[in-house]
Motif scaffolding. Sequence first.
Motif, PDB file in Angstrom:
ATOM      1  N   TRP A 126     -15.200   9.564  19.173  1.00 32.00           N
ATOM      2  CA  TRP A 126     -14.117   9.939  18.257  1.00 32.00           C
ATOM      3  C   TRP A 126     -12.746   9.606  18.836  1.00 32.00           C
ATOM      4  CZ3 TRP A 126     -15.909  11.196  13.565  1.00 32.00           C
ATOM      5  CH2 TRP A 126     -17.291  11.408  13.497  1.00 32.00           C
ATOM      6  N   GLU A 127     -12.742   9.240  20.111  1.00 35.50           N
ATOM      7  CA  GLU A 127     -11.491   8.773  20.730  1.00 35.50           C
ATOM      8  C   GLU A 127     -11.368   7.254  20.555  1.00 35.50           C
ATOM      9  OE1 GLU A 127     -11.952  10.128  24.760  1.00 35.50           O
ATOM     10  OE2 GLU A 127     -12.250  12.195  24.103  1.00 35.50           O
ATOM     11  N   PHE A 133      -9.604  11.567   8.557  1.00 35.69           N
ATOM     12  CA  PHE A 133     -10.144  12.901   8.273  1.00 35.69           C
ATOM     13  C   PHE A 133      -9.588  13.484   6.982  1.00 35.69           C
ATOM     14  CE2 PHE A 133     -11.851  12.612  12.424  1.00 35.69           C
ATOM     15  CZ  PHE A 133     -12.902  13.509  12.452  1.00 35.69           C
ATOM     16  N   GLU A 135     -10.696  16.655   6.138  1.00 35.57           N
ATOM     17  CA  GLU A 135     -10.520  18.044   6.579  1.00 35.57           C
ATOM     18  C   GLU A 135     -11.172  18.194   7.948  1.00 35.57           C
ATOM     19  OE1 GLU A 135     -13.072  21.029   4.656  1.00 35.57           O
ATOM     20  OE2 GLU A 135     -13.680  19.502   3.210  1.00 35.57           O
ATOM     21  N   GLY A 136     -10.743  19.214   8.681  1.00 34.29           N
ATOM     22  CA  GLY A 136     -11.376  19.544   9.957  1.00 34.29           C
ATOM     23  C   GLY A 136     -11.000  18.619  11.090  1.00 34.29           C
ATOM     24  N   ARG A 137     -11.930  18.554  12.058  1.00 39.46           N
ATOM     25  CA  ARG A 137     -11.652  17.848  13.311  1.00 39.46           C
ATOM     26  C   ARG A 137     -12.845  16.970  13.694  1.00 39.46           C
ATOM     27  NH1 ARG A 137     -14.898  19.726  17.300  1.00 39.46           N
ATOM     28  NH2 ARG A 137     -15.736  21.849  17.131  1.00 39.46           N
ATOM     29  N   PRO A 138     -12.601  16.083  14.669  1.00 35.85           N
ATOM     30  CA  PRO A 138     -13.742  15.280  15.137  1.00 35.85           C
ATOM     31  C   PRO A 138     -14.627  16.071  16.092  1.00 35.85           C
ATOM     32  CG  PRO A 138     -11.731  14.657  16.290  1.00 35.85           C
ATOM     33  CD  PRO A 138     -11.337  15.683  15.264  1.00 35.85           C
ATOM     34  N   SER A 140     -16.039  16.732  19.789  1.00 40.09           N
ATOM     35  CA  SER A 140     -15.273  16.630  21.043  1.00 40.09           C
ATOM     36  C   SER A 140     -16.222  16.458  22.227  1.00 40.09           C
ATOM     37  CB  SER A 140     -14.442  17.887  21.234  1.00 40.09           C
ATOM     38  OG  SER A 140     -15.323  19.005  21.406  1.00 40.09           O
ATOM     39  N   VAL A 152     -19.863  16.255  11.835  1.00 40.63           N
ATOM     40  CA  VAL A 152     -18.841  15.692  10.956  1.00 40.63           C
ATOM     41  C   VAL A 152     -19.614  14.986   9.839  1.00 40.63           C
ATOM     42  CG1 VAL A 152     -17.033  13.940  10.746  1.00 40.63           C
ATOM     43  CG2 VAL A 152     -17.114  15.392  12.783  1.00 40.63           C
ATOM     44  N   GLY A 183     -15.871  18.781  10.415  1.00 40.69           N
ATOM     45  CA  GLY A 183     -14.914  17.807   9.880  1.00 40.69           C
ATOM     46  C   GLY A 183     -15.519  16.975   8.765  1.00 40.69           C
TER      47      GLY A 183
END
Lengths: 415, 221
Positions: A126-127, A133, A135-138, A140, A152, A183
């Motif tokens: 995800w980097e 996105f 909504e949300g986050r990747p 980690s 996700v 996400g």
Amino acid sequence: MFRNYLKIAIKVLLRRKFFTFVSLFGIAFTLMVLIVITALAQHANSNGKPEIHSKRSLHITRLTLRHSNNSNEWNSSPGYKFLDRHIRDLPGLENYTIYSQFNTVAAYVGGRKLELSLKRTDGRYWEVMAFEFLEGRPLSREDEALGRHVAVINEATRDQYFNGENAVGKTLEADGQTFQVVGVVKNVPIYRMAPFSDIWVPISSAKSSNYRHQLGGGFNAILLAVSASAFPTIKRAFADELGKVEFTDPKRYDTAIAFADTKLEMISRSIVLSEEEGAGVEKFAGLLILFMLLFMLLPGVNLINLNMSRIMERYTEIGVRKAFGATSHGLTTQFLLENLVLTVLGGFVGLVLAHIALRITTASGVIPYANLNVNLSVFVYAMILAGIFGVLSGVYPAWRMSRQHPVAALKGGSL
Amino acid sequence: MIQFREVNKLYQTAKVETMALTNINLGVERGEFISVMGPSGCGKTTMLNLMGLLDEPNQGEISINGQAITSYKDKHVARIRNETIGFVFQNFHLISDLNVRDNVEIPLLYRKGSARERRILAQAALERVGLGSRLDHFPTQLSGGQQQRVAVARAIVGKPKILLADEPTGNLDSQMGDEIMSLLESLNRDEGVTIVMVTHDQRMADRTGRLVRIFDGQQVK
């Protein structure tokens, strides 16, 4: 002068409507197919999101295990153990990621079975990728390190599984496991192999940890270089790493062959099956050009034939133009220009047909999440293709025309 | 203006050799209007083609406008044809896909000049032959006589010093033939154009300044 040539070109085309139609159809259809292929190739290789770093990326997607003294050979995607051990310390890297190939898994919602693609990734994925996105986050590095059952999902999965409602914080059951959605990202089409999936979960959430001990099978890696100029250093260091591979059964396999390739090299290697450092890109390009030329041959021959019959009708014109000062070179230019008018016209028709074909392909869902269209660069490619086609199919008839003796031409001609 | 010195022209095929012209010595002065007569196949058109640099002699020397033609390279002869010579053919040889004005513009396409200049010159040439109102007509919309007048306009639009006419009245009835002949006479008289005309018609030949007779490829005194 060009206006005069254009007038003649259009008049000649209108004079033989049926043959013009057949020629135009041949050119347009051929170019349509080539434009569609170009559009697909261009979309698959574009530098757009999520693969914003593709110009700095090297891919490891194949591993061959071989024994130097017998015929044992095993080809597959690399295994997690192989990648984990041999890429993490490579020089010249800004980052790297290991991720699984996608598997089709079953998910059930309201008694309905959904078939979804699931990819297992590390946190670095995800980097390296820049998903959009909703909504949300990747995921980690921590999710991966702690083996969290988080996921996700893409927009399509949210629409199907959660009726399009916000999904973050909700749970999803897939492949017999339960994941909490952290996400939601925009859909990525299937022809972008590295980022494509419906669901992404941490590798460490796998049901079994067997993957940690396997040299081959199931995983790919992307090496993100500090810059493209570091590629040679990275490739050399990776080649050295292959000599350090520990084989579980050296009697069976004692040699590992793998390459860190750019996207072009990766495609080239898979087609020409090269084990050269340069991935046989030149051979691949040669094959590609040969294929395109062969593909254009049939309508090309048809067009040459039409052009020859057009010349036969126009002996007198050739004679008259020569009598009034046209050079052979000038007549060749005129004839090539006329042919270019026809092929560029065919190119435009082909472009419209390609646009329709790509819209239908996108709408039909045959290629998951495809969003294919004819953009400016595809348009430019198409016109270049039409131009090449026009010149190639016009050169021989134009050459024959320019050799026509003016006296013979004025008498009705003989070639 | 045109000089033939011991010119021979031989046509060769795999089986047959035909001597089309033998030892022709001929001079045409500036401003002359001459006719060439002789039976079919005697070499009249061959002679005209050699004068127009459409063909190359096997032996001998041809001078056009005081310049000996030593090279028959495409570019070289194309320039001379374009700047010095105009052609009128028995079958008119107009391009049916182009209208009258575009047909007349053809010689101008192969020299420098803007589209506007070409249009003006073409219009002037068509007015000179009495077809100033037929600019946008196509050849098939015109009578034979009118088509030949368009062909004459095309031949003179570039203001050539020499006009070569191969049986220009051969496909026309006598009245239209007379009209074309009068047009050629006025071009010769008023504009000093040197004209060489091949004809089968003694009546037309009598209207020219000099008659050259050819028989079996040789000039008859």
